[in-house]
Design a protein around this motif. Structure first.
Motif, PDB file in Angstrom:
ATOM      1  N   GLU A   1       4.295   8.008   2.615  1.00 17.64           N
ATOM      2  CA  GLU A   1       3.228   7.508   1.516  1.00 17.64           C
ATOM      3  C   GLU A   1       4.148   8.497   0.374  1.00 17.64           C
ATOM      4  O   GLU A   1       4.268   8.229  -0.888  1.00 17.64           O
ATOM      5  CB  GLU A   1       2.545   7.680   1.874  1.00 17.64           C
ATOM      6  CG  GLU A   1       1.547   6.534   2.259  1.00 17.64           C
ATOM      7  CD  GLU A   1      -0.370   6.642   1.577  1.00 17.64           C
ATOM      8  OE1 GLU A   1      -0.225   7.002   1.855  1.00 17.64           O
ATOM      9  OE2 GLU A   1      -0.721   5.548   2.461  1.00 17.64           O
TER      10      GLU A   1
ATOM     11  N   ARG B   1       6.022   8.361  -3.197  1.00 16.71           N
ATOM     12  CA  ARG B   1       5.180   9.095  -4.439  1.00 16.71           C
ATOM     13  C   ARG B   1       6.254   9.858  -5.263  1.00 16.71           C
ATOM     14  O   ARG B   1       5.950   9.363  -7.010  1.00 16.71           O
ATOM     15  CB  ARG B   1       4.039   9.215  -3.977  1.00 16.71           C
ATOM     16  CG  ARG B   1       2.393   9.115  -4.781  1.00 16.71           C
ATOM     17  CD  ARG B   1       1.330   9.696  -4.644  1.00 16.71           C
ATOM     18  NE  ARG B   1       1.259  11.149  -4.135  1.00 16.71           N
ATOM     19  CZ  ARG B   1       1.676  11.586  -3.111  1.00 16.71           C
ATOM     20  NH1 ARG B   1       1.177  10.772  -2.200  1.00 16.71           N
ATOM     21  NH2 ARG B   1       1.058  12.952  -2.549  1.00 16.71           N
TER      22      ARG B   1
ATOM     23  N   SER C   1      -6.594   1.787  -5.664  1.00 17.36           N
ATOM     24  CA  SER C   1      -4.779   3.159  -6.479  1.00 17.36           C
ATOM     25  C   SER C   1      -4.234   3.452  -4.881  1.00 17.36           C
ATOM     26  O   SER C   1      -2.907   3.107  -4.596  1.00 17.36           O
ATOM     27  CB  SER C   1      -5.584   4.095  -6.873  1.00 17.36           C
ATOM     28  OG  SER C   1      -4.146   5.504  -6.391  1.00 17.36           O
ATOM     29  N   ARG C   2      -4.995   3.732  -3.791  1.00 20.95           N
ATOM     30  CA  ARG C   2      -4.914   4.086  -2.302  1.00 20.95           C
ATOM     31  C   ARG C   2      -3.736   3.100  -1.375  1.00 20.95           C
ATOM     32  O   ARG C   2      -3.375   2.771  -1.002  1.00 20.95           O
ATOM     33  CB  ARG C   2      -6.000   4.866  -1.961  1.00 20.95           C
ATOM     34  CG  ARG C   2      -6.698   6.255  -2.178  1.00 20.95           C
ATOM     35  CD  ARG C   2      -7.495   6.667  -0.872  1.00 20.95           C
ATOM     36  NE  ARG C   2      -6.959   6.919  -0.350  1.00 20.95           N
ATOM     37  CZ  ARG C   2      -7.812   7.789   0.349  1.00 20.95           C
ATOM     38  NH1 ARG C   2      -9.100   8.159  -0.282  1.00 20.95           N
ATOM     39  NH2 ARG C   2      -8.101   8.361   1.613  1.00 20.95           N
TER      40      ARG C   2
ATOM     41  N   ALA D   1      -0.141   2.887  -2.785  1.00 22.71           N
ATOM     42  CA  ALA D   1       0.328   3.413  -2.349  1.00 22.71           C
ATOM     43  C   ALA D   1       0.568   3.555  -1.223  1.00 22.71           C
ATOM     44  O   ALA D   1       1.773   3.540  -0.707  1.00 22.71           O
ATOM     45  CB  ALA D   1      -0.667   4.536  -2.755  1.00 22.71           C
TER      46      ALA D   1
ATOM     47  N   GLU E   1      -1.022   6.213  -7.500  1.00 20.20           N
ATOM     48  CA  GLU E   1      -1.982   7.090  -6.908  1.00 20.20           C
ATOM     49  C   GLU E   1      -1.176   8.370  -7.709  1.00 20.20           C
ATOM     50  O   GLU E   1      -1.966   9.377  -7.313  1.00 20.20           O
ATOM     51  CB  GLU E   1      -1.299   6.789  -5.422  1.00 20.20           C
ATOM     52  CG  GLU E   1      -1.682   7.665  -4.488  1.00 20.20           C
ATOM     53  CD  GLU E   1      -3.132   7.760  -4.038  1.00 20.20           C
ATOM     54  OE1 GLU E   1      -4.091   7.026  -4.819  1.00 20.20           O
ATOM     55  OE2 GLU E   1      -3.591   9.080  -3.190  1.00 20.20           O
TER      56      GLU E   1
ATOM     57  N   ARG F   1      -3.460   9.004 -10.318  1.00 17.42           N
ATOM     58  CA  ARG F   1      -4.426   9.940  -9.960  1.00 17.42           C
ATOM     59  C   ARG F   1      -4.667  11.211  -9.084  1.00 17.42           C
ATOM     60  O   ARG F   1      -5.540  11.587  -9.276  1.00 17.42           O
ATOM     61  CB  ARG F   1      -5.085   8.517  -8.696  1.00 17.42           C
ATOM     62  CG  ARG F   1      -6.028   8.788  -8.046  1.00 17.42           C
ATOM     63  CD  ARG F   1      -7.500   8.270  -7.087  1.00 17.42           C
ATOM     64  NE  ARG F   1      -6.347   7.860  -5.911  1.00 17.42           N
ATOM     65  CZ  ARG F   1      -7.054   8.991  -4.772  1.00 17.42           C
ATOM     66  NH1 ARG F   1      -8.588   9.619  -5.087  1.00 17.42           N
ATOM     67  NH2 ARG F   1      -6.294   9.173  -4.084  1.00 17.42           N
ATOM     68  N   ARG F   2      -3.599  11.335  -8.640  1.00 19.43           N
ATOM     69  CA  ARG F   2      -3.436  12.718  -8.017  1.00 19.43           C
ATOM     70  C   ARG F   2      -3.282  14.114  -9.506  1.00 19.43           C
ATOM     71  O   ARG F   2      -2.413  14.906  -9.470  1.00 19.43           O
ATOM     72  CB  ARG F   2      -2.092  13.238  -6.775  1.00 19.43           C
ATOM     73  CG  ARG F   2      -2.631  12.523  -5.767  1.00 19.43           C
ATOM     74  CD  ARG F   2      -1.660  12.100  -4.683  1.00 19.43           C
ATOM     75  NE  ARG F   2      -2.406  11.471  -3.717  1.00 19.43           N
ATOM     76  CZ  ARG F   2      -2.019  11.586  -2.526  1.00 19.43           C
ATOM     77  NH1 ARG F   2      -1.627  12.987  -1.497  1.00 19.43           N
ATOM     78  NH2 ARG F   2      -2.920  11.385  -1.131  1.00 19.43           N
TER      79      ARG F   2
END
Lengths: 427, 176
Positions: free
Chosen positions: A268, A272, B9-10, B13, B62, B65-66
């Motif tokens: 993950e 990202r 969002s999670r 992701a 995501e 979001r972070r």
């Protein structure tokens, strides 16, 4: 002039808080609307820009790096390097450079290298009596090798944007990367030669046979990836895929430090990370379109021809521009922002794109340790709690070494181009 | 609202991670098929490219979001909390604006490809299928950015908002 104004406007937007991809996207769109009144087929451009086979290598290299970082490979690498070099003059510093070099090749990330090696190496170097500046400087500089020593994500992006052979670029980065590592080690030897083990030392990293053999597995990863590319077995993308599989096998069977949960977290995180990097390409899709519409690359080419600027003059100007941009932007952004403008002039002046790719990467290395956006230095401050001014000063000699390396490569392109030419990439 | 956006969002992701694993499997399968089975699979190259579009677009919400998207984070560390808040709001609104444009333009591209029946190099796959990833990812990004903007405007604190000036960057591998 228009290009410089665009750069200033972009930096202003970024300083106001916009993420890079949004800044590039909205600035370009704004300029297009102001000059053209309309923008066509934006969705198609974004899709086409992201949909590239070579780009697949970037998330896969990211995944490989995440797996190896989680596998605690660096502990063994440092212990092994330390065991081999601790009796050499300045050995504790040289071991750090060596660990940085190998880990840089595995992770492809300068900041991750500085962090992971720094956590282990800085306390050890200080215990051995190295000066604080010496210890901070060698880790910050050693970390920068991550983008020059292949495999390197910025080089993949450069190859994608300029349609240059990524294998040739990887080959071209190898010798300059090792030369820089050797120069850092020599500097360490010259300035920190008196560093020695404290009496009754019981805290040094232990390197038994098991540690040494495990480090060999880690060392074999870059050899596997690069060997596969250079011997024509894999494309760069396939090398990234099989390298990741190899990293997974090493982590699971040799290091046994990664649980399934950790692995999924790594997947993950890698997705990202790739998204953060490649979203900039979304912005760059509109930016490239805007540059073409405004004919900026053509104007620059005409200007260079009209002024009679030679190859050397142009390279020096561009290197200064890249360094200045590097003070505020990171490497992916700089490549995406500058290459569409510079590439046509390079073609006009017959500048080898592989050679330029290495010069650019080395310049970006300097940018990585130049304040205010010097992430390697921020990492060292975070590890050690040292004042930023002290960390900043520690890097000065290494900046000069990197600048010397850049000058050497400009004067002697063969240093970079010999290996790709020998391997038959034409370079 | 915040929880629903975070959940979306999670999930996106996690899907993005699964897509990345699929991409890895396909690339390795391609090598295996070429060297071991002596039967290269040509469609893998095209599909792998689409999977990267999926990875990028599905992980982008995501990352937002972070507050992890790459930018220049020095100024926000040096100004006071009030100005920092304004700068974060500016950043979030700019992301929302990009997302709106990508949803609209991406959807137009999908509709056009569908209308004229554009096909890909992979048999049976129309072009609009992979193209759909852009507006879908952008729509999710828009949801996350809007929730963050509303939270900031209401004087609240979005999850993961950076606060310590000495923080190291959160995702080091993204910062070469």
């Amino acid at each position: 002039m228009t290009f410089l104004l665009l750069m200033v406007a972009l930096v202003a937007l970024l300083y106001a808080g916009m993420p890079m991809f949004a800044g590039l996207f909205l600035l370009s769109l704004g300029v297009l609307w102001a000059t053209e009144g309309t923008v066509a087929a934006l969705g198609e451009q974004v899709f086409n820009q992201l949909d590239g086979y070579l780009l697949v290598a970037i998330p896969l290299f990211m995944l490989m790096a995440h797996v190896m970082v989680r596998g605690r490979v660096v502990d063994d690498l440092y212990a092994a390097a330390f065991a081999v070099l601790k009796r050499v003059r300045g050995g504790v510093g040289i071991a750090t450079v060596l660990a940085c070099t190998v880990f840089a090749a595995i992770s492809g990330s300068s900041v991750a290298t500085a962090l992971t090696v720094g956590k282990i190496a800085i306390p050890q170097m200080l215990r051995y009596g190295m000066s604080r500046r010496g210890a901070f400087g060698v880790v910050a500089a050693g970390g920068t090798l991550g983008i020059l020593i292949p495999p390197s994500a910025p080089m993949v992006l450069y190859a994608y944007i300029t349609e240059t052979s990524v294998s040739a670029l990887f080959a071209a980065g190898l010798i300059p990367g090792l030369l820089m590592a050797a120069a850092f080690a020599l500097y360490c030897m010259a300035t920190e030669g008196k560093a020695a083990a404290p009496e009754n030392d019981t805290a040094e990293p232990q390197a038994d046979t098991k540690t040494l053999s495990r480090s060999l597995w880690a060392l074999s990863l870059p050899a596997f990836v690069l060997g596969g590319i250079y011997f024509g077995i894999f494309t760069a993308t396939e090398a990234a895929g099989t390298g990741t599989l190899y990293a997974l096998v090493i982590s699971a069977l040799v290091y046994r430090a990664v649980s399934l949960r950790d692995l999924w977290q790594g997947v993950e995180d890698a997705a990202r990370t790739a998204s953060m990097l490649l979203m900039i390409i979304v912005g760059a899709a509109v930016y490239g379109y805007m540059l073409t519409k405004l004919r900026i690359p053509q104007q620059l080419t005409e200007l260079v021809v009209a002024w009679g600027v030679g190859r050397l003059g142009f390279l020096i100007m561009v290197m200064v521009l890249v360094f200045v941009l590097g003070l505020v932007l990171e490497s992916f952004s700089i490549i995406l922002v500058t290459m569409p403008v510079i590439m046509p002039v390079m073609n006009q002046l017959a500048i080898d794109p592989v050679w330029y790719g290495v010069l650019l990467t080395l310049n970006l290395e300097m940018a990585l340790i130049s304040p205010p956006v010097a992430l390697n230095l921020v990492v060292i401050k975070a590890i050690t709690g040292a004042p930023m001014s002290e960390v900043n000063r520690s890097i000065l000699p290494y900046m000069l070494i990197l600048a010397g390396g850049l000058a050497l490569l400009i004067c002697y392109p063969g240093v970079a181009l010999w290996l790709p030419r020998t391997l038959g990439y034409g370079g | 609202m915040t929880r629903a956006a975070a959940l979306l969002s999670r999930i996106a992701a996690a899907l993005s991670g699964a897509v990345l694993v699929l991409c890895l499997v396909l690339i390795c399968l391609g090598v295996f098929a070429r060297y071991v089975l002596d039967a290269p699979i040509t469609w893998i190259d095209h599909v792998a490219g689409w999977l990267v579009v999926a990875t990028v677009m599905l992980a982008a919400p995501e990352a937002q979001r972070r507050f992890e998207h790459i930018g220049v984070d020095v100024p926000v560390r040096t100004v006071g909390p009030r100005w920092a808040r304004v700068m974060f709001l500016f950043g979030v609104v700019s992301v929302a604006a990009v997302a709106v444009i990508l949803v609209q333009q991406g959807w137009e591209t999908v509709a056009f490809s569908r209308m004229i029946g554009m096909a890909t190099n992979v048999e049976g796959v129309p072009l609009w299928w992979p193209q759909l990833l852009v507006p879908v990812g952008a729509a999710l990004l828009l949801v996350v950015a809007c929730v963050q903007a509303i939270t900031l405007l209401r004087g609240g604190r979005p999850e993961h908002l950076p606060d310590t000036p000495d923080d190291t960057p959160r995702d080091l591998l993204a910062r070469e």
